[in-house]
Write a protein that holds these residues in place. Sequence first.
Motif: not given
Length: 320
Positions: A53-66
């Motif tokens: 779940e942490l990996r999914k959260l970090n991936a989502r945050l990276r996509e949001d930043r982009k």
Amino acid sequence: MFIFIIFNFILWVKSRHPRRTFYETTVSRYNHSPMGCVSSEPPINSWFDFEDELRKLNARLREDRKAQDKPEPDDPIFRGVGNSEWKLETTLERSYPLERCDETTSLRRYYRKIDNSTPMVETLTQRSWDQVPDFPEFDRELKEQHGYWLNTFLWQHPGIYEYLIYLRHHGFPSPLLDWTASSYVAAFFAFDTMDKNATHVSVYALLRSPTVGSDSAHLFIVGPYVKSDPRHYSQQSRFSLCVRLGEDDYHFKPHEECRPEEIYGLGGELLKFDIPASERVPALKHLDLMNINPFSLYGAEDSLVRTVARRECLFKSWDL
């Protein structure tokens, strides 16, 4: 006639969905646990599910930043609690009535207490807090700044922040709610202080948007750039303080009573990951291999012995 129908429909919707507190909003949004800020999909059944779940959260945050073209937004902060039933409460809230005889939320009255405590703290620790104004000076300046957000005033007095954090680290009842920049440190605190009756522990993740606060109350974060005890940095500590504006004072506001715009802003989130209490040993063993243990986070001799004891008595078999 059509406009009249639309107007009444809007009133009907508002009556069914009135302005809600932070607690009510999160409970209605998710249906797991009293705080219920997030329900992992699928549910978290193991320590390794939590890491997924942490990996999914970090991936989502990276996509949001982009997507938002914001390379350096506020990073999330995390808080671990040893029972998923526990609320987001400060030590000041929890101290009444066993360690505090008055339920006041007044900043001025609280500051008077810490000012009265300073001479003894300075004498017995041989530390000086010269940058902390005494109560008369604090009271005068606070009244001059009244009407502005409190963090604007406090940033002009970093010594106050540092003293508040020092007191919080060493057990003085505090309006500061402690967080960490590390999800793994938060998970350690959740399992390290786990309630013996807990079925789950929880890790909260606070994702704040750039615009946070309302006319009446706001929450702000303190931590990265203050002088403090070494454990402040080993734990990657952050602290939140939620206040509302009174007539001639500021009042501490429980985080549970904050509205969404006050605690994380428009577009922000407060997530909650519930991890089974049965995962305590696998989690603590994994964290220890990452050098996240009592000694690395506290640095004291008793925490060294506790770390050694845990490795020998909990992580290893007792067979001869």
